[in-house]
Design a protein around this motif. Structure first.
Motif, PDB file in Angstrom:
ATOM      1  N   ASP A  37      50.075  18.396  -0.932  1.00 42.70           N
ATOM      2  CA  ASP A  37      49.724  19.730  -0.468  1.00 42.70           C
ATOM      3  C   ASP A  37      48.767  20.374  -1.480  1.00 42.70           C
ATOM      4  O   ASP A  37      49.174  20.703  -2.590  1.00 42.70           O
ATOM      5  CB  ASP A  37      50.997  20.570  -0.333  1.00 42.70           C
ATOM      6  CG  ASP A  37      50.736  21.964   0.175  1.00 42.70           C
ATOM      7  OD1 ASP A  37      49.569  22.307   0.451  1.00 42.70           O
ATOM      8  OD2 ASP A  37      51.715  22.729   0.307  1.00 42.70           O
ATOM      9  N   PRO A  38      47.494  20.555  -1.115  1.00 38.93           N
ATOM     10  CA  PRO A  38      46.527  21.118  -2.065  1.00 38.93           C
ATOM     11  C   PRO A  38      46.899  22.518  -2.570  1.00 38.93           C
ATOM     12  O   PRO A  38      46.466  22.927  -3.635  1.00 38.93           O
ATOM     13  CB  PRO A  38      45.215  21.173  -1.284  1.00 38.93           C
ATOM     14  CG  PRO A  38      45.406  20.280  -0.112  1.00 38.93           C
ATOM     15  CD  PRO A  38      46.878  20.225   0.160  1.00 38.93           C
ATOM     16  N   SER A  39      47.723  23.246  -1.832  1.00 42.69           N
ATOM     17  CA  SER A  39      48.082  24.596  -2.272  1.00 42.69           C
ATOM     18  C   SER A  39      49.224  24.591  -3.290  1.00 42.69           C
ATOM     19  O   SER A  39      49.510  25.613  -3.899  1.00 42.69           O
ATOM     20  CB  SER A  39      48.474  25.458  -1.065  1.00 42.69           C
ATOM     21  OG  SER A  39      49.650  24.952  -0.469  1.00 42.69           O
ATOM     22  N   ALA A  40      49.880  23.437  -3.487  1.00 41.96           N
ATOM     23  CA  ALA A  40      50.990  23.354  -4.447  1.00 41.96           C
ATOM     24  C   ALA A  40      50.945  22.028  -5.212  1.00 41.96           C
ATOM     25  O   ALA A  40      51.840  21.202  -5.107  1.00 41.96           O
ATOM     26  CB  ALA A  40      52.317  23.501  -3.712  1.00 41.96           C
ATOM     27  N   PRO A  41      49.875  21.819  -5.999  1.00 37.85           N
ATOM     28  CA  PRO A  41      49.791  20.547  -6.735  1.00 37.85           C
ATOM     29  C   PRO A  41      50.790  20.481  -7.893  1.00 37.85           C
ATOM     30  O   PRO A  41      51.188  21.507  -8.444  1.00 37.85           O
ATOM     31  CB  PRO A  41      48.360  20.543  -7.269  1.00 37.85           C
ATOM     32  CG  PRO A  41      48.018  21.993  -7.404  1.00 37.85           C
ATOM     33  CD  PRO A  41      48.750  22.682  -6.276  1.00 37.85           C
ATOM     34  N   GLN A  42      51.199  19.263  -8.233  1.00 37.88           N
ATOM     35  CA  GLN A  42      52.041  19.031  -9.402  1.00 37.88           C
ATOM     36  C   GLN A  42      51.129  18.801 -10.596  1.00 37.88           C
ATOM     37  O   GLN A  42      50.083  18.189 -10.464  1.00 37.88           O
ATOM     38  CB  GLN A  42      52.915  17.802  -9.183  1.00 37.88           C
ATOM     39  CG  GLN A  42      53.885  17.935  -8.044  1.00 37.88           C
ATOM     40  CD  GLN A  42      54.704  16.668  -7.878  1.00 37.88           C
ATOM     41  OE1 GLN A  42      54.955  15.955  -8.838  1.00 37.88           O
ATOM     42  NE2 GLN A  42      55.108  16.386  -6.657  1.00 37.88           N
ATOM     43  N   GLU A  43      51.542  19.287 -11.750  1.00 34.64           N
ATOM     44  CA  GLU A  43      50.724  19.139 -12.955  1.00 34.64           C
ATOM     45  C   GLU A  43      51.371  18.110 -13.881  1.00 34.64           C
ATOM     46  O   GLU A  43      52.581  18.106 -14.070  1.00 34.64           O
ATOM     47  CB  GLU A  43      50.612  20.475 -13.674  1.00 34.64           C
ATOM     48  CG  GLU A  43      49.698  20.451 -14.871  1.00 34.64           C
ATOM     49  CD  GLU A  43      49.545  21.809 -15.501  1.00 34.64           C
ATOM     50  OE1 GLU A  43      48.736  22.599 -14.999  1.00 34.64           O
ATOM     51  OE2 GLU A  43      50.245  22.075 -16.485  1.00 34.64           O
TER      52      GLU A  43
END
Length: 91
Positions: A37-43
């Motif tokens: 999901d581009p609106s909630a990327p993991q870092e």
């Protein structure tokens, strides 16, 4: 990023994304973000002395520390990083 040198390899249980920096870009990458999901990327952080220091610093002292607690924290140095292992010295 340089797109011709970047590549993607996908298998049944793994995915590899190889990124290449543009010629004018210098220095190490600190982190990257990914996700479906581009609106909630993991870092995720790359392994570096600063990132290991920061991670272990929060593990040893998760809440704001006093100056004396900060001074008593161990010195952490990343000596070597390979695909198979990381070597860290703690004083």
């Amino acid at each position: 990023l340089v797109s011709p040198e970047s590549s993607v390899s996908i298998s049944a249980h793994n995915a590899v994304v190889e990124l290449a920096k543009a010629p004018g870009s210098t220095g190490l990458w600190d982190k990257f973000s990914f996700g479906l999901d581009p609106s909630a990327p993991q870092e995720r952080l790359f392994v570096s002395e600063e990132n290991v220091d920061g991670f272990l610093g929060t593990a040893f002292c998760p809440s704001p520390c006093s100056q004396s607690a900060l001074e008593s924290q161990p010195l952490i140095e990343v000596l070597d990083v390979t695909e198979d292992r990381i070597q860290i010295r703690v004083e």
